[in-house]
Design a protein around this motif. Sequence first.
Motif, mmCIF file in Angstrom:
data_model
loop_
_atom_site.group_PDB
_atom_site.id
_atom_site.type_symbol
_atom_site.label_atom_id
_atom_site.label_comp_id
_atom_site.label_asym_id
_atom_site.label_seq_id
_atom_site.Cartn_x
_atom_site.Cartn_y
_atom_site.Cartn_z
ATOM 1 N N UNK A 91 1.246 -1.226 -0.058
ATOM 2 C CA UNK A 91 -0.135 -0.285 0.318
ATOM 3 C C UNK A 91 0.915 1.536 -0.704
ATOM 4 N N UNK A 92 2.111 1.383 0.417
ATOM 5 C CA UNK A 92 3.163 2.473 0.603
ATOM 6 C C UNK A 92 3.283 2.598 -0.810
ATOM 7 N N UNK A 93 4.357 1.235 -1.276
ATOM 8 C CA UNK A 93 4.757 1.698 -2.592
ATOM 9 C C UNK A 93 3.470 2.586 -3.757
ATOM 10 N N UNK A 94 2.278 1.794 -3.544
ATOM 11 C CA UNK A 94 1.902 2.080 -4.682
ATOM 12 C C UNK A 94 1.534 3.921 -4.428
ATOM 13 N N UNK A 95 0.552 3.888 -2.523
ATOM 14 C CA UNK A 95 0.601 5.504 -2.813
ATOM 15 C C UNK A 95 1.447 5.800 -3.486
ATOM 16 N N UNK A 96 3.088 5.259 -3.338
ATOM 17 C CA UNK A 96 4.411 6.890 -3.223
ATOM 18 C C UNK A 96 4.712 6.586 -4.945
ATOM 19 N N UNK A 97 4.020 5.590 -5.721
ATOM 20 C CA UNK A 97 3.873 5.377 -7.387
ATOM 21 C C UNK A 97 2.827 6.450 -7.668
ATOM 22 N N UNK A 98 1.256 6.809 -7.527
ATOM 23 C CA UNK A 98 0.174 7.523 -7.839
ATOM 24 C C UNK A 98 0.656 8.730 -6.765
ATOM 25 N N UNK A 99 1.650 9.054 -5.670
ATOM 26 C CA UNK A 99 1.304 10.858 -5.471
ATOM 27 C C UNK A 99 1.188 10.573 -4.596
ATOM 28 N N UNK A 100 0.244 9.743 -3.610
ATOM 29 C CA UNK A 100 -0.146 10.180 -2.208
ATOM 30 C C UNK A 100 0.347 10.657 -1.451
ATOM 31 N N UNK A 101 1.956 10.187 -1.377
ATOM 32 C CA UNK A 101 2.826 10.172 -0.037
ATOM 33 C C UNK A 101 4.269 10.967 -1.273
ATOM 34 N N UNK A 102 5.014 11.323 -0.580
ATOM 35 C CA UNK A 102 6.071 12.260 -1.149
ATOM 36 C C UNK A 102 7.141 10.718 -2.045
ATOM 37 N N UNK A 103 7.401 11.382 -2.866
ATOM 38 C CA UNK A 103 8.418 10.376 -3.310
ATOM 39 C C UNK A 103 10.003 9.420 -2.973
ATOM 40 N N UNK A 104 10.106 11.219 -1.848
ATOM 41 C CA UNK A 104 11.665 10.561 -1.580
ATOM 42 C C UNK A 104 11.163 9.802 -0.171
ATOM 43 N N UNK A 105 10.839 8.941 0.622
ATOM 44 C CA UNK A 105 10.519 8.555 1.532
ATOM 45 C C UNK A 105 10.466 7.235 1.248
ATOM 46 N N UNK A 106 11.741 6.680 2.384
ATOM 47 C CA UNK A 106 12.503 5.491 2.438
ATOM 48 C C UNK A 106 11.263 4.573 3.169
ATOM 49 N N UNK A 107 11.167 3.064 1.982
ATOM 50 C CA UNK A 107 10.512 2.516 3.010
ATOM 51 C C UNK A 107 11.339 0.821 2.513
ATOM 52 N N UNK A 108 10.665 0.436 3.958
ATOM 53 C CA UNK A 108 11.686 -1.120 4.437
ATOM 54 C C UNK A 108 10.750 -1.481 5.133
ATOM 55 N N UNK A 109 10.797 -3.020 3.926
ATOM 56 C CA UNK A 109 9.713 -4.363 4.491
ATOM 57 C C UNK A 109 10.611 -5.265 5.719
ATOM 58 N N UNK A 110 11.465 -4.275 6.491
ATOM 59 C CA UNK A 110 11.820 -4.955 7.471
ATOM 60 C C UNK A 110 11.935 -4.403 8.813
ATOM 61 N N UNK A 111 12.037 -4.736 10.206
ATOM 62 C CA UNK A 111 12.707 -3.826 10.834
ATOM 63 C C UNK A 111 13.750 -3.277 11.854
ATOM 64 N N UNK A 112 14.013 -1.849 11.956
ATOM 65 C CA UNK A 112 14.670 -1.048 11.989
ATOM 66 C C UNK A 112 15.718 -1.328 13.880
ATOM 67 N N UNK A 113 14.285 -1.660 14.064
ATOM 68 C CA UNK A 113 15.076 -2.109 16.132
ATOM 69 C C UNK A 113 14.096 -3.906 15.721
ATOM 70 N N UNK A 114 15.552 -3.970 16.709
ATOM 71 C CA UNK A 114 15.037 -5.067 17.465
ATOM 72 C C UNK A 114 13.664 -5.549 18.357
ATOM 73 N N UNK A 115 12.951 -6.714 17.877
ATOM 74 C CA UNK A 115 11.369 -6.236 18.532
ATOM 75 C C UNK A 115 11.962 -6.813 19.649
ATOM 76 N N UNK A 116 10.990 -6.406 21.216
ATOM 77 C CA UNK A 116 11.678 -6.363 22.694
ATOM 78 C C UNK A 116 9.576 -6.495 23.408
ATOM 79 N N UNK A 117 9.638 -7.061 23.982
ATOM 80 C CA UNK A 117 8.781 -7.089 25.293
ATOM 81 C C UNK A 117 9.220 -7.617 25.929
ATOM 82 N N UNK A 118 9.166 -6.539 27.093
ATOM 83 C CA UNK A 118 9.640 -7.235 28.439
ATOM 84 C C UNK A 118 8.806 -7.432 29.716
ATOM 85 N N UNK A 119 7.110 -6.909 28.589
ATOM 86 C CA UNK A 119 6.087 -7.407 29.807
ATOM 87 C C UNK A 119 5.590 -5.917 30.749
ATOM 88 N N UNK A 120 6.342 -5.429 30.913
ATOM 89 C CA UNK A 120 6.207 -3.796 31.754
ATOM 90 C C UNK A 120 4.862 -2.827 31.347
#
Length: 120
Positions: A91-120
Amino acid sequence: MSKKINLYVDDLRDCPEGFVVARTYYEAIHILESNNVAVLTLDHDLGEDVDGKELPNGYDLVKYFCENSLRADKIYLHTDNPVGRTNMYETLLAAQRRGFIHEDIEIYHYPITENKYSGD
Protein backbone atom coordinates in the motif's frame (compact mmCIF):
# COMPACT_ATOMS: atom_id res chain seq x y z
CA MET A 1 11.02 23.65 11.88
CA SER A 2 10.95 21.64 15.04
CA LYS A 3 13.33 18.82 15.81
CA LYS A 4 12.51 15.50 14.15
CA ILE A 5 11.39 12.55 16.20
CA ASN A 6 11.42 8.80 15.63
CA LEU A 7 8.02 7.15 16.10
CA TYR A 8 7.50 3.54 17.19
CA VAL A 9 3.90 2.33 16.76
CA ASP A 10 3.22 -0.80 18.80
CA ASP A 11 0.65 -1.74 21.45
CA LEU A 12 2.85 -4.14 23.45
CA ARG A 13 6.55 -4.16 22.64
CA ASP A 14 9.14 -2.14 24.53
CA CYS A 15 9.84 1.22 22.92
CA PRO A 16 13.42 1.28 21.58
CA GLU A 17 15.80 3.95 22.80
CA GLY A 18 15.59 7.13 20.74
CA PHE A 19 11.93 6.63 19.82
CA VAL A 20 8.60 8.06 20.95
CA VAL A 21 5.95 5.35 21.32
CA ALA A 22 2.35 5.39 20.13
CA ARG A 23 0.31 2.52 21.57
CA THR A 24 -2.81 3.10 19.46
CA TYR A 25 -3.83 4.15 15.96
CA TYR A 26 -5.20 7.41 17.38
CA GLU A 27 -2.02 8.26 19.32
CA ALA A 28 0.01 7.58 16.18
CA ILE A 29 -2.13 9.91 14.06
CA HIS A 30 -1.88 12.67 16.66
CA ILE A 31 1.92 12.35 16.81
CA LEU A 32 2.31 12.14 13.01
CA GLU A 33 0.13 15.21 12.49
CA SER A 34 1.86 17.32 15.15
CA ASN A 35 5.56 16.40 14.68
CA ASN A 36 8.24 16.08 12.05
CA VAL A 37 9.02 12.36 11.87
CA ALA A 38 12.38 11.04 10.74
CA VAL A 39 11.82 7.30 11.29
CA LEU A 40 8.41 5.65 11.52
CA THR A 41 8.35 1.97 12.46
CA LEU A 42 5.06 0.09 12.41
CA ASP A 43 3.43 -2.94 13.97
CA HIS A 44 0.31 -4.34 12.31
CA ASP A 45 -1.78 -5.68 15.20
CA LEU A 46 -2.62 -2.95 17.71
CA GLY A 47 -4.76 -4.85 20.17
CA GLU A 48 -8.43 -5.40 20.92
CA ASP A 49 -11.11 -3.51 22.80
CA VAL A 50 -12.80 -4.81 25.97
CA ASP A 51 -15.20 -6.89 23.85
CA GLY A 52 -12.38 -8.57 21.93
CA LYS A 53 -12.96 -6.57 18.74
CA GLU A 54 -9.79 -5.69 16.84
CA LEU A 55 -8.80 -2.04 17.25
CA PRO A 56 -7.66 -0.02 14.22
CA ASN A 57 -4.37 -1.57 13.14
CA GLY A 58 -1.15 -0.65 11.37
CA TYR A 59 -2.73 -1.20 7.97
CA ASP A 60 -5.50 1.25 8.91
CA LEU A 61 -2.76 3.68 9.93
CA VAL A 62 -0.94 3.21 6.61
CA LYS A 63 -4.17 3.96 4.72
CA TYR A 64 -4.73 7.12 6.81
CA PHE A 65 -1.08 8.12 6.29
CA CYS A 66 -1.44 7.79 2.53
CA GLU A 67 -4.92 9.38 2.25
CA ASN A 68 -3.73 12.41 4.22
CA SER A 69 -0.28 12.73 2.60
CA LEU A 70 1.50 12.47 5.93
CA ARG A 71 5.26 12.42 6.07
CA ALA A 72 8.17 10.49 7.54
CA ASP A 73 11.68 10.30 6.09
CA LYS A 74 11.89 6.52 6.48
CA ILE A 75 9.28 3.86 7.19
CA TYR A 76 10.09 0.41 8.57
CA LEU A 77 7.74 -2.49 9.28
CA HIS A 78 8.54 -4.40 12.48
CA THR A 79 5.35 -6.50 12.62
CA ASP A 80 5.48 -10.28 12.97
CA ASN A 81 2.25 -10.55 10.94
CA PRO A 82 3.38 -11.55 7.41
CA VAL A 83 0.08 -10.71 5.70
CA GLY A 84 -0.15 -7.39 7.52
CA ARG A 85 3.46 -6.58 6.60
CA THR A 86 2.83 -7.26 2.92
CA ASN A 87 -0.40 -5.23 2.89
CA MET A 88 1.25 -2.24 4.57
CA TYR A 89 4.34 -2.39 2.35
CA GLU A 90 2.46 -2.75 -0.94
CA THR A 91 0.00 0.00 0.00
CA LEU A 92 2.83 2.41 0.83
CA LEU A 93 4.63 1.66 -2.44
CA ALA A 94 1.44 2.02 -4.48
CA ALA A 95 0.59 5.32 -2.78
CA GLN A 96 4.09 6.55 -3.52
CA ARG A 97 3.87 5.53 -7.19
CA ARG A 98 0.52 7.29 -7.50
CA GLY A 99 1.75 10.48 -5.80
CA PHE A 100 -0.31 10.26 -2.60
CA ILE A 101 2.83 10.32 -0.44
CA HIS A 102 6.23 11.89 -1.11
CA GLU A 103 8.43 10.03 -3.58
CA ASP A 104 11.53 10.52 -1.43
CA ILE A 105 10.17 8.56 1.58
CA GLU A 106 12.33 5.46 2.06
CA ILE A 107 10.11 2.41 2.64
CA TYR A 108 11.54 -0.81 4.07
CA HIS A 109 9.87 -4.24 4.34
CA TYR A 110 11.87 -5.10 7.50
CA PRO A 111 12.50 -3.70 11.00
CA ILE A 112 15.21 -1.22 11.99
CA THR A 113 14.86 -2.11 15.68
CA GLU A 114 14.96 -5.34 17.63
CA ASN A 115 11.51 -6.47 18.77
CA LYS A 116 11.54 -6.74 22.57
CA TYR A 117 8.73 -7.42 24.96
CA SER A 118 9.35 -7.27 28.69
CA GLY A 119 5.70 -7.20 29.74
CA ASP A 120 6.14 -3.95 31.70
